[in-house]
Motif scaffolding. Sequence first.
Motif, PDB file in Angstrom:
ATOM      1  N   UNK A 331       0.825  -1.197   0.000  1.00 19.67           N
ATOM      2  CA  UNK A 331       0.000   0.000   0.000  1.00 19.67           C
ATOM      3  C   UNK A 331       0.865   1.255   0.000  1.00 19.67           C
ATOM      4  N   UNK A 332       1.893   1.252   0.831  1.00 19.66           N
ATOM      5  CA  UNK A 332       2.783   2.404   0.929  1.00 19.66           C
ATOM      6  C   UNK A 332       3.551   2.597  -0.381  1.00 19.66           C
ATOM      7  N   UNK A 333       4.073   1.492  -0.931  1.00 16.66           N
ATOM      8  CA  UNK A 333       4.846   1.580  -2.173  1.00 16.66           C
ATOM      9  C   UNK A 333       3.981   2.037  -3.342  1.00 16.66           C
ATOM     10  N   UNK A 334       2.762   1.501  -3.434  1.00 18.84           N
ATOM     11  CA  UNK A 334       1.867   1.883  -4.530  1.00 18.84           C
ATOM     12  C   UNK A 334       1.522   3.360  -4.464  1.00 18.84           C
ATOM     13  N   UNK A 335       1.259   3.862  -3.256  1.00 16.04           N
ATOM     14  CA  UNK A 335       0.931   5.281  -3.101  1.00 16.04           C
ATOM     15  C   UNK A 335       2.129   6.149  -3.437  1.00 16.04           C
ATOM     16  N   UNK A 336       3.323   5.734  -3.036  1.00 12.72           N
ATOM     17  CA  UNK A 336       4.537   6.462  -3.409  1.00 12.72           C
ATOM     18  C   UNK A 336       4.686   6.527  -4.926  1.00 12.72           C
ATOM     19  N   UNK A 337       4.420   5.403  -5.586  1.00 15.09           N
ATOM     20  CA  UNK A 337       4.521   5.369  -7.039  1.00 15.09           C
ATOM     21  C   UNK A 337       3.573   6.352  -7.693  1.00 15.09           C
ATOM     22  N   UNK A 338       2.334   6.409  -7.187  1.00 14.87           N
ATOM     23  CA  UNK A 338       1.343   7.322  -7.757  1.00 14.87           C
ATOM     24  C   UNK A 338       1.720   8.773  -7.483  1.00 14.87           C
ATOM     25  N   UNK A 339       2.274   9.051  -6.298  1.00 18.69           N
ATOM     26  CA  UNK A 339       2.645  10.418  -5.946  1.00 18.69           C
ATOM     27  C   UNK A 339       3.805  10.922  -6.796  1.00 18.69           C
ATOM     28  N   UNK A 340       4.826  10.065  -7.001  1.00 17.34           N
ATOM     29  CA  UNK A 340       6.045  10.532  -7.648  1.00 17.34           C
ATOM     30  C   UNK A 340       6.121  10.164  -9.133  1.00 17.34           C
ATOM     31  N   UNK A 356     -11.180   9.604 -22.616  1.00 17.73           N
ATOM     32  CA  UNK A 356     -12.233   9.360 -21.639  1.00 17.73           C
ATOM     33  C   UNK A 356     -11.754   8.796 -20.313  1.00 17.73           C
ATOM     34  N   UNK A 357     -10.584   9.211 -19.872  1.00 15.40           N
ATOM     35  CA  UNK A 357     -10.061   8.753 -18.587  1.00 15.40           C
ATOM     36  C   UNK A 357      -9.192   7.517 -18.664  1.00 15.40           C
ATOM     37  N   UNK A 358      -9.083   6.904 -19.866  1.00 15.16           N
ATOM     38  CA  UNK A 358      -8.274   5.696 -20.014  1.00 15.16           C
ATOM     39  C   UNK A 358      -6.804   5.996 -19.731  1.00 15.16           C
ATOM     40  N   UNK A 359      -6.338   7.147 -20.195  1.00 14.30           N
ATOM     41  CA  UNK A 359      -4.937   7.516 -19.983  1.00 14.30           C
ATOM     42  C   UNK A 359      -4.608   7.595 -18.495  1.00 14.30           C
ATOM     43  N   UNK A 360      -5.493   8.221 -17.721  1.00 13.74           N
ATOM     44  CA  UNK A 360      -5.258   8.348 -16.284  1.00 13.74           C
ATOM     45  C   UNK A 360      -5.176   6.979 -15.610  1.00 13.74           C
ATOM     46  N   UNK A 361      -6.082   6.089 -15.970  1.00 12.39           N
ATOM     47  CA  UNK A 361      -6.059   4.739 -15.391  1.00 12.39           C
ATOM     48  C   UNK A 361      -4.776   4.011 -15.764  1.00 12.39           C
ATOM     49  N   UNK A 362      -4.363   4.152 -17.029  1.00 11.13           N
ATOM     50  CA  UNK A 362      -3.128   3.510 -17.481  1.00 11.13           C
ATOM     51  C   UNK A 362      -1.924   4.020 -16.704  1.00 11.13           C
ATOM     52  N   UNK A 363      -1.813   5.334 -16.590  1.00  7.21           N
ATOM     53  CA  UNK A 363      -0.663   5.912 -15.897  1.00  7.21           C
ATOM     54  C   UNK A 363      -0.671   5.569 -14.416  1.00  7.21           C
ATOM     55  N   UNK A 364      -1.865   5.553 -13.817  1.00  3.66           N
ATOM     56  CA  UNK A 364      -1.968   5.170 -12.399  1.00  3.66           C
ATOM     57  C   UNK A 364      -1.530   3.723 -12.198  1.00  3.66           C
ATOM     58  N   UNK A 365      -1.995   2.838 -13.072  1.00  7.39           N
ATOM     59  CA  UNK A 365      -1.633   1.417 -12.970  1.00  7.39           C
ATOM     60  C   UNK A 365      -0.142   1.213 -13.189  1.00  7.39           C
ATOM     61  N   UNK A 366       0.418   1.892 -14.192  1.00  8.62           N
ATOM     62  CA  UNK A 366       1.855   1.770 -14.460  1.00  8.62           C
ATOM     63  C   UNK A 366       2.657   2.273 -13.268  1.00  8.62           C
ATOM     64  N   UNK A 367       2.264   3.416 -12.714  1.00  8.25           N
ATOM     65  CA  UNK A 367       2.991   3.994 -11.581  1.00  8.25           C
ATOM     66  C   UNK A 367       2.987   3.058 -10.384  1.00  8.25           C
TER      67      UNK A 367
END
Length: 492
Positions: A331-340, A356-367
Amino acid sequence: MSKSSVFIGMVIGFVVGVLAASALPLEREYIYVYLAGMVLVFALAYLKGFQYGALLALFLFVAGLGVLRLQLASVNSEYGELFGQKQKYEGYIVQEPDIRDGRQLLYFLPQGNEQRILITTTLVQEFFYGDKVLTEGKIVEPKSFSDFDYKGYLQRHNVYAQMSYPKLLILKSHRLNLFKENLFKIKAALIKRLAQVYAEPQNSLLLGILIGAKKSLPANITENFNITGTSHIIAVSGFNITIMITALAVMSRFLGRRFSFWFTSAVIIAFVLITGASASVIRAAVMGFLLLLSFNIGRQYSVAPALFFAGAVMLVINPKILFWDIGFQLSFAATLGIIYFMPELNRATSSFPELGGVKTILLTTISATVATLPLVLYNFERLSLSALPVNVLILPIVPATMLFGFLSLLPGVGPGFAFIGNLLLLYILKITEWFARLPYSSLSIKISFYILWLLVAMVLVLYELLQRWNNRHMEQLNSSPVYDKIAGMRED
């Protein structure tokens, strides 16, 4: 150097100290001498105006506090001399019973003791949080497996002994916290109500999404979520609390900011208790509360300091979660990834359409995937190659699934909302099942402890390279004649 950067550095120092304490056991007297020495070095550096020297001394001092905190938390078992013997205790069930695989696990605290006993028993008799019980049976020391420190994992829950199928007699009920007991009653009523309007396995999946109660999910469905890298949707985390805060924040428009703040805070606390107060939920709840507080007092909310503050509070209370709580680590690592990572990925793909929001989901998942990859490979020995497409297909409908799940509890109209909820849940189940069956949907990869840290270093290097590439690209863009022309047109 900003105050938030100093604070984050101090939290990192505390984490380093906790890690060091496990590898380098020291006498407590030496730790006190070390801490006094760091105070002296800090004072001298501060008086002489050596800013970085003072910050280094402060970092090392906080690291020493981390060492001391883990030592204070590492205590011997109260039951050490009784292992292998038959014992009789009166005490209380201090957590909601954990029912799984045709048995139930009871967290039992004997009267006069501070450490818990984990009792394994049958499903013949019903037990509840707060029951005062009499137990008689052989007390044994928890054993670790070859690939899992089960003893350390239980100590994280303050469990230092086990009993298997002892004699159990309920003496009295409702003897502990009435507030928590009523929350568990609400949870039981919620589970019962949903079971009336949802078929299986949709009902079990919905309980996993809403309150993290995923133990009733069939093993093959749980495996589908693991293979496709979507198990996070059936584990209560910051995602659930973020959706909850967003929904409840709408109340401020109608009922006022102050009432909305206190009501939402109460709901978050109740939610944490109902879901079992796992490390990931507590971390998300602390961050959510800070977000609400910033809205209420009109101060800017900074995500990174809030995350490190949440982590620091949890580690001070229980430093053992740093080692034995994989949920906290992920949980901590995933949140760090999304933040940075996510802001840098956004900068690198600024010219790409949102779709339509697909890019945001992709980038969030990759991060999140990049940040958690070392831990996932080390703990689960699996790399999901289907995580990106499946998350893109599933995540957009999870908030709607949660909404219809709660609306299904309404009297009269509940079954109508449940009809839509069933369709959404079936969609999630079918998508994960189809992708899980694809060849090479996930790969089995086993890494050593040293490779784990090598991968962590590679993730940090990747972030640095991405940041430098973005900065260089921005400098080139700013110096281009086309940019100057556009900027001049804007000024005119």
